[in-house]
Design an enzyme around this catalytic site. Structure first.
Site, PDB file in Angstrom:
ATOM      1  N   LYS A 120     -20.583 -31.953  41.258  1.00 21.26           N
ATOM      2  CA  LYS A 120     -21.276 -30.545  41.474  1.00 21.26           C
ATOM      3  C   LYS A 120     -22.380 -31.207  42.520  1.00 21.26           C
ATOM      4  O   LYS A 120     -22.804 -32.261  42.768  1.00 21.26           O
ATOM      5  CB  LYS A 120     -22.091 -30.285  40.135  1.00 21.26           C
ATOM      6  CG  LYS A 120     -21.202 -29.648  39.275  1.00 21.26           C
ATOM      7  CD  LYS A 120     -21.943 -29.173  38.270  1.00 21.26           C
ATOM      8  CE  LYS A 120     -21.260 -28.510  37.052  1.00 21.26           C
ATOM      9  NZ  LYS A 120     -20.649 -27.090  37.563  1.00 21.26           N
TER      10      LYS A 120
ATOM     11  N   ARG B 112     -12.811 -25.808  29.509  1.00 22.68           N
ATOM     12  CA  ARG B 112     -11.413 -25.336  29.153  1.00 22.68           C
ATOM     13  C   ARG B 112     -10.355 -26.319  28.449  1.00 22.68           C
ATOM     14  O   ARG B 112      -9.832 -26.298  27.792  1.00 22.68           O
ATOM     15  CB  ARG B 112     -10.769 -24.371  30.238  1.00 22.68           C
ATOM     16  CG  ARG B 112     -10.338 -25.261  31.522  1.00 22.68           C
ATOM     17  CD  ARG B 112      -9.986 -24.190  32.492  1.00 22.68           C
ATOM     18  NE  ARG B 112     -11.453 -23.501  33.015  1.00 22.68           N
ATOM     19  CZ  ARG B 112     -11.561 -23.052  34.228  1.00 22.68           C
ATOM     20  NH1 ARG B 112     -10.551 -22.432  34.913  1.00 22.68           N
ATOM     21  NH2 ARG B 112     -12.600 -22.502  34.567  1.00 22.68           N
TER      22      ARG B 112
END
Ligand code: BES
Ligand code: ZN
Ligand code: ZN
Length: 498
Positions: free
Chosen positions: A279, A353
Site C-alpha cells: 500500500k 478474505r
C-alpha cells in the site's frame, strides 16, 4: 482527559449542590420562552437570577447558561424536534458532544431531566432502549485513548443523576449500559492500540486475560497448531512477520439452556501493509485498525459474558500481520486452505478474505445455528456506502432483516448489498478453485462471494464489511477521534432480541 463516571438514578427532587449542571430537554415546543419560565418556577429557582434572554436564541435549539454565583452553575437547554428528521441517535450524539465540553469547568454533578418516553415511543422499541441512548452517549463522550500521552491529568469524578419516572427500568438500564459500554471500550482499546504493541500474540494474551475471568474459554492455536490443522491460508498471510500468526477461539456457554448457538468470526489483521502488493503510506496509516472485526468479536464475547446472555457463542479471530519479507506470500501463489479449497493469490493486499477462509471453515465445523462475520474487508464498501454504514451481505432474508433492524436501533447501521451468484464468475481462477481478486467494480461483493466458498452452505451466514464505520470518521461526536468499536452495540441488540 476523561472523567471517572458515576451514573445513578436521582432519588430526590432537583436539589442542587455546588458545581452542578442541569440538562433539560424541551420537546417539540414552539413557545420555548413560556416552558422555560414554567420549568424554573417549578424548580423553585428564582427567575430573577436568570436572564431570560440568555435562554432564547431563536436561531439555536440549544443554550447554555453559566452562573458565576448561583447554583446550578451551568444549565443546558436543548430543544428536540420530533419531526421527520428526528434520529434515534439524537440523545446519544448530544451527550457524546456534551461530556468533553464539561472538562475544566469544575462540574461535579450533572442532573439530567429525561423527557417523557411517550413522546418518543414511535422511534424506540422500548423505554429501556430510549434511556440507553442517553447513557451510551455519556459513556461514548467520555472515551479517550490516551495511553501514550505523557501529560495525562488525573481523571476527575463526575456524577450523573438521572431524573426519570420509572426507577426500576432506569436502574436496570444503567446497569446493562455500564456492562455493554465496558465491552465497547475494551474493543475500542484493542482497535486503537498501535500495531507495534498489539501483535497477534498480544491480541491473544489480552483476550485471554480479559475473557477468562468472565468464564469464557479462550484457546489459541499457535503456528505449529495452525500447521497441524492445515490452516495454510492464515499461515500464508502471516508468513512474513516476525510476530507469528495465531487463531484465537473463544467459547461462551450460558449456565442454563442456550436458545441458540452462534459463531462470530472477526478479521484480525493486526497490521495490513498490503504485503508485496504494498500500500502507499496514506493507505497504511489506518491499518492498525484492520483487526477491528476481531476486536468487535472479542468485545461481543465480553458483553455477552458480563450480561449472562442465554446464547452459546463461539468467537473465531485469525490474528496476523500482513508484512513483507523473504517468506512473504506472493502474487501468483496458490494456497490450499484448511477446507481443501485452493486459492490463487492475485493480490496480497486482499489478505483479509484469505485469513477468513480458514476461520469461516473452522466456524462451520462447530455446527452453529448461524455464522456472522465482521471484517474491515474492502475499500470498495466505503466507496459504495461512505463511512456511516457497514455493508451487509447474506442470502438469508430473516437474518438480514433482523440485523438491519438492530442496526437501526443501535445506530450502528447496515445496508444490504446484492449477493447474487452472478458475481462468482468474477472470481474464477484458471489454476485454482477461486481467485482472491475480482475486477475493480463490485469489489465489496466479490470479496463477500469469495468468503462464501468457505462457509457450510447449510448454515445461515451474514458477512458485515465494516471498513467504513469501524475506523474513526467525522460523522458524529463519538466517532471523530478514535476508532469506534463498531459492531458490539449492534450485535448485542441483535443477540438480546433472540
Ligand atoms: N484492509 C483493507 C481494506 C480497508 C481499506 C479497510 C480501507 C479499511 C479502510 C483490505 O485488506 C484491502 O487492502 N483491500 C483491498 C482489496 C483489493 C486489493 C482487491 C482494497 O480495498 O483496496
Ligand atoms: Zn489488504
Ligand atoms: Zn486488510
Amino acid at each position: 482527559m476523561h472523567f471517572n463516571l458515576n451514573i445513578n438514578p436521582a432519588k430526590d427532587e432537583l436539589i442542587f449542590k455546588p458545581d452542578s449542571a442541569l440538562v433539560k430537554f424541551f420537546v417539540d415546543t414552539e413557545k420555548l420562552e413560556r416552558v422555560v419560565d414554567e420549568f424554573f418556577l417549578s424548580l423553585n429557582y428564582p427567575l430573577g437570577k436568570i436572564q431570560k434572554k440568555n435562554f432564547l436564541d431563536k436561531k439555536s435549539d440549544e443554550f447554555a447558561y453559566y452562573s458565576q454565583t448561583d447554583e446550578p452553575s451551568v444549565i443546558f437547554v436543548k430543544k428536540s424536534k420530533l419531526d421527520k428528521d428526528f434520529s434515534v441517535d439524537f440523545f446519544r450524539n448530544y451527550f457524546a458532544g456534551l461530556i468533553p465540553s464539561l472538562k475544566k469547568k469544575n462540574i461535579k454533578t450533572v442532573h439530567i431531566v429525561v423527557p417523557s418516553f411517550g413522546d418518543f415511543k414511535n422511534h424506540f422499541e422500548t423505554e429501556s432502549k430510549f434511556l440507553q441512548t442517553m447513557l451510551e452517549g455519556i459513556h461514548l463522550g467520555n472515551y479517550t485513548f490516551d495511553n501514550y500521552k505523557s501529560d495525562k491529568e488525573k481523571p476527575e469524578e463526575l456524577s450523573f443523576l438521572i431524573h426519570y419516572t420509572d426507577q426500576k427500568v432506569l436502574k436496570s438500564t444503567i446497569e446493562n449500559s455500564n456492562k455493554l459500554m465496558s465491552a465497547v471500550f475494551f474493543a475500542r482499546d484493542l482497535v486503537n492500540e498501535p500495531a507495534i504493541t498489539l501483535t497477534p500474540s498480544e491480541l491473544a494474551n489480552r483476550t485471554k486475560k480479559e475473557l477468562s475471568k468472565l468464564g469464557v474459554k479462550v484457546t489459541v492455536f499457535n503456528k505449529a497448531e495452525l500447521k497441524k490443522r492445515n490452516m495454510n491460508a492464515i499461515l500464508a498471510v502471516g508468513g512474513a512477520s516476525n510476530n507469528h500468526p495465531c487463531l484465537i477461539t473463544m467459547h461462551y456457554k450460558p449456565t442454563g439452556k442456550a436458545k441458540k448457538k452462534i459463531a462470530l468470526v472477526g478479521k484480525g489483521v493486526c497490521y495490513d501493509s498490503g504485503g508485496l502488493s504494498i500500500k502507499p503510506t496514506a493507505g497504511m496509516l489506518e491499518m492498525k485498525a484492520d483487526m477491528a472485526g476481531g476486536g468487535a468479536v472479542i468485545g461481543i464475547m465480553k458483553a455477552a459474558a458480563m450480561m449472562q446472555l442465554p446464547i452459546e457463542l463461539i468467537g473465531v479471530v485469525p490474528a496476523v500481520e500482513n508484512m513483507i519479507g523473504g517468506s512473504s506470500f506472493k502474487p501468483g501463489d496458490v494456497v490450499i486452505a484448511a477446507s481443501g479449497k485452493s486459492i490463487e493469490v492475485k493480490d496480497t493486499d486482499a489478505e483479509g478474505r484469505i485469513v477468513l477462509a480458514d476461520a469461516l471453515h473452522y466456524a462451520s465445523q462447530q455446527k452453529p445455528d448461524e455464522i456472522i462475520d465482521f471484517a474491515t474487508l474492502t475499500g470498495a464498501v466505503v466507496v459504495a456506502l461512505g463511512e456511516i454504514a457497514a455493508g451487509l451481505f447474506t442470502k438469508d432474508d430473516r437474518l438480514a432483516n433482523d440485523l438491519l433492524k438492530s442496526g437501526n436501533q443501535s445506530f450502528e447501521r447496515l445496508w444490504r448489498l446484492p449477493f447474487w451468484n452472478d458475481y462468482n464468475e468474477m472470481i474464477k481462477s484458471d489454476i485454482a478453485d477461486v481467485s482472491n481478486l475480482g475486477p475493480r467494480w463490485g469489489g465489496a461483493i466479490t470479496a463477500g462471494k469469495f468468503l462464501e466458498h468457505f462457509v457450510d452452505e447449510k448454515i445461515p451466514w451474514a458477512h458485515l464489511d465494516i471498513a467504513g464505520p469501524a475506523i474513526k470518521h467525522k460523522s458524529n461526536n463519538y466517532t471523530e477521534k478514535f476508532d469506534t468499536g463498531f459492531g458490539v452495540r449492534l450485535m448485542m441488540d441483535y443477540l438480546l432480541s433472540i
